[in-house]
Design an enzyme around this catalytic site. Structure first.
Site, PDB file in Angstrom:
ATOM      1  N   LYS A   1      -1.735   0.526  -1.414  1.00 51.93           N
ATOM      2  CA  LYS A   1      -0.904   1.229  -2.409  1.00 51.93           C
ATOM      3  C   LYS A   1      -1.691   2.273  -3.196  1.00 51.93           C
ATOM      4  CE  LYS A   1       2.540  -2.382  -3.140  1.00 51.93           C
ATOM      5  NZ  LYS A   1       3.206  -3.236  -4.135  1.00 51.93           N
TER       6      LYS A   1
ATOM      7  N   ASP B   1       8.166  -0.582  -7.541  1.00 45.47           N
ATOM      8  CA  ASP B   1       7.944  -1.953  -8.024  1.00 45.47           C
ATOM      9  C   ASP B   1       8.418  -2.109  -9.469  1.00 45.47           C
ATOM     10  OD1 ASP B   1       6.863  -3.047  -5.704  1.00 45.47           O
ATOM     11  OD2 ASP B   1       4.817  -2.439  -6.204  1.00 45.47           O
TER      12      ASP B   1
HETATM   13  P1  NDP Z   1      -3.859  -7.803  -6.203  1.00 43.12           P
HETATM   14  O1  NDP Z   1      -4.745  -8.400  -5.159  1.00 43.12           O
HETATM   15  O2  NDP Z   1      -3.891  -6.363  -6.466  1.00 43.12           O
HETATM   16  O3  NDP Z   1      -4.130  -8.567  -7.602  1.00 43.12           O
HETATM   17  C1  NDP Z   1      -4.280  -9.967  -7.648  1.00 43.12           C
HETATM   18  C2  NDP Z   1      -4.243 -10.443  -9.092  1.00 43.12           C
HETATM   19  O4  NDP Z   1      -4.320 -11.874  -9.093  1.00 43.12           O
HETATM   20  C3  NDP Z   1      -5.431  -9.940  -9.931  1.00 43.12           C
HETATM   21  O5  NDP Z   1      -5.018  -9.814 -11.279  1.00 43.12           O
HETATM   22  C4  NDP Z   1      -6.406 -11.113  -9.773  1.00 43.12           C
HETATM   23  O6  NDP Z   1      -7.341 -11.208 -10.832  1.00 43.12           O
HETATM   24  C5  NDP Z   1      -5.459 -12.286  -9.838  1.00 43.12           C
HETATM   25  N1  NDP Z   1      -6.035 -13.484  -9.242  1.00 43.12           N
HETATM   26  C6  NDP Z   1      -6.307 -13.694  -7.922  1.00 43.12           C
HETATM   27  N2  NDP Z   1      -6.827 -14.939  -7.758  1.00 43.12           N
HETATM   28  C7  NDP Z   1      -6.887 -15.496  -8.996  1.00 43.12           C
HETATM   29  C8  NDP Z   1      -7.357 -16.750  -9.476  1.00 43.12           C
HETATM   30  N3  NDP Z   1      -7.862 -17.685  -8.647  1.00 43.12           N
HETATM   31  N4  NDP Z   1      -7.274 -17.000 -10.798  1.00 43.12           N
HETATM   32  C9  NDP Z   1      -6.751 -16.072 -11.658  1.00 43.12           C
HETATM   33  N5  NDP Z   1      -6.310 -14.849 -11.262  1.00 43.12           N
HETATM   34  C10 NDP Z   1      -6.373 -14.574  -9.946  1.00 43.12           C
HETATM   35  O7  NDP Z   1      -2.388  -8.285  -5.784  1.00 43.12           O
HETATM   36  P2  NDP Z   1      -0.983  -7.648  -6.214  1.00 43.12           P
HETATM   37  O8  NDP Z   1      -1.067  -7.215  -7.623  1.00 43.12           O
HETATM   38  O9  NDP Z   1      -0.531  -6.693  -5.202  1.00 43.12           O
HETATM   39  O10 NDP Z   1      -0.013  -8.936  -6.101  1.00 43.12           O
HETATM   40  C11 NDP Z   1      -0.031  -9.973  -7.055  1.00 43.12           C
HETATM   41  C12 NDP Z   1       1.067 -10.977  -6.736  1.00 43.12           C
HETATM   42  O11 NDP Z   1       2.348 -10.357  -6.845  1.00 43.12           O
HETATM   43  C13 NDP Z   1       0.991 -11.532  -5.314  1.00 43.12           C
HETATM   44  O12 NDP Z   1       1.317 -12.901  -5.379  1.00 43.12           O
HETATM   45  C14 NDP Z   1       2.062 -10.782  -4.562  1.00 43.12           C
HETATM   46  O13 NDP Z   1       2.604 -11.560  -3.514  1.00 43.12           O
HETATM   47  C15 NDP Z   1       3.104 -10.573  -5.666  1.00 43.12           C
HETATM   48  N6  NDP Z   1       3.935  -9.385  -5.436  1.00 43.12           N
HETATM   49  C16 NDP Z   1       5.288  -9.533  -5.434  1.00 43.12           C
HETATM   50  C17 NDP Z   1       6.121  -8.444  -5.270  1.00 43.12           C
HETATM   51  C18 NDP Z   1       7.592  -8.640  -5.288  1.00 43.12           C
HETATM   52  O14 NDP Z   1       8.317  -7.726  -4.892  1.00 43.12           O
HETATM   53  N7  NDP Z   1       8.079  -9.787  -5.724  1.00 43.12           N
HETATM   54  C19 NDP Z   1       5.581  -7.085  -5.069  1.00 43.12           C
HETATM   55  C20 NDP Z   1       4.137  -7.021  -5.116  1.00 43.12           C
HETATM   56  C21 NDP Z   1       3.361  -8.148  -5.280  1.00 43.12           C
HETATM   57  P3  NDP Z   1      -8.798 -10.453 -10.731  1.00 43.12           P
HETATM   58  O15 NDP Z   1      -8.552  -9.029 -11.156  1.00 43.12           O
HETATM   59  O16 NDP Z   1      -9.643 -11.228 -11.670  1.00 43.12           O
HETATM   60  O17 NDP Z   1      -9.255 -10.577  -9.296  1.00 43.12           O
END
Ligand code: NDP
Length: 289
Positions: free
Chosen positions: A69, A105
């Site tokens: 993205k 989004d």
């Molecule tokens: P990214 O990989 O860009 O971001 C992941 C996020 O999750 C970061 O803030 C990361 O924190 C955090 N994270 C990951 N692992 C952990 C952990 N163990 N403990 C705490 N925080 C954690 O993913 P996206 O932003 O693209 O997606 C996030 C979620 O949203 C996903 O589950 C995805 O499936 C969902 N989603 C749903 C959509 C919908 O249409 N419903 C559309 C897009 C996404 P850090 O920065 O510290 O790594």
């Protein structure tokens, strides 16, 4: 003469799990536009050449998912101002060879909040958990559409700070704050004041994942959305406490509907898309249990 089918795609890595093809194909069929919507598994280093190929092959548009993205924003002729703030593109439309990027989004989440809770964004105080791509796109839309206040809590606090810096630049009149997810004292105070909690971390994707925050910090009456497409532990705990809840299906549906509108200039057949999405998610669930 029969109309030539328009070509659309979803680019991601991995991408095979996506339920967007049945949802978009059902929409095109319902409005009588001949079209195909295919999955393209694209490695990050292949993204630029893939965009050139799609343009050459006459694709009318495409969606973009993780991890492309942000990079997509560097490969286009024009970017919608909101997507520019978000630094994230999930929809491209090809207008006579000119590639224009959008982020649906945020509008998708706004529509899901309206549908799920009957509220408008204006005046809402919102806590975001997570500062990844999805949180970026949705919080940028919220900041540009009149929310009263925003907090971003993230595991990596520097990432939350970077996002909050962007939001402040785009909407300087709205109070925005960045904190560590581990700072439960500040989180409790924010949740006491907030109207809406948006769970945008990837915690909850896998059965057995812990909740991103201690559920006892929730309070009855706080509306809770989890971006994950099915009921998570956090949503279950919130519902037990009497919070209105919604999972990520509403956002998924409405971001797809907004892409459809951008591509076709027509309102999306929402109920047709919802049924196709629910069927596809159910099929996937029964295949994976
Ligand atoms: P990214 O990989 O860009 O971001 C992941 C996020 O999750 C970061 O803030 C990361 O924190 C955090 N994270 C990951 N692992 C952990 C952990 N163990 N403990 C705490 N925080 C954690 O993913 P996206 O932003 O693209 O997606 C996030 C979620 O949203 C996903 O589950 C995805 O499936 C969902 N989603 C749903 C959509 C919908 O249409 N419903 C559309 C897009 C996404 P850090 O920065 O510290 O790594």
């Amino acid at each position: 003469m029969q109309e030539v089918a328009r070509k659309y795609a979803l680019l991601g890595w991995p991408v095979a799990h996506s339920v967007s093809p049945p949802m978009q194909e059902a929409a095109f069929k319902a409005v009588g536009i001949p079209a195909t919507y295919v999955l393209r598994a694209v490695r990050p280093e292949q993204l630029a050449e893939t965009v050139t190929a799609l343009r050459d092959e006459g694709f009318a548009g495409w969606n973009i998912t993780v991890p492309h993205k942000q990079q997509m924003a560097t490969l286009l002729d024009e970017i919608d101002p909101e997507a520019q703030v978000a630094g994230s593109i999930n929809t491209v439309v090809n207008r006579d060879g000119r590639l224009i990027g959008h982020s649906t989004d945020g509008p998708g989440m706004e529509a899901a909040v309206r549908e799920g809770f009957g509220v408008e964004l204006a005046g809402q105080a919102v806590v975001f958990l997570g500062a990844g791509g999805a949180a970026r796109a949705v919080s940028a839309h919220f900041a540009l559409h009149g929310v009263r206040r925003l907090w971003v809590f993230n595991r990596t606090v520097d990432r939350a700070r970077a996002l909050v810096g962007t939001l402040h630049e785009a909407a300087p009149d709205i109070p925005v704050a960045a904190h560590s997810l581990a700072d439960t004292g500040v989180l409790a105070a924010a949740l006491a004041e907030a109207d809406l909690l948006i769970q945008a971390t990837s915690l909850g994707l896998h059965a057995g994942d812990p909740t991103p925050i201690p559920p006892e910090l929730l309070r009855p009456g706080l509306a809770v959305v989890d971006m994950i497409y099915r009921p998570t532990q956090l949503l279950r705990a919130a519902a037990r406490l009497g919070c209105p809840t919604a999972d990520g299906r509403g956002m998924l549906l409405h971001q797809g509907a907004e892409s459809f509108r951008i591509w076709t200039g027509r309102p999306a057949p929402i109920e047709v898309m919802r049924r196709a999405l629910d069927d596809a998610l159910e099929k996937r669930r029964t295949e994976t249990v």
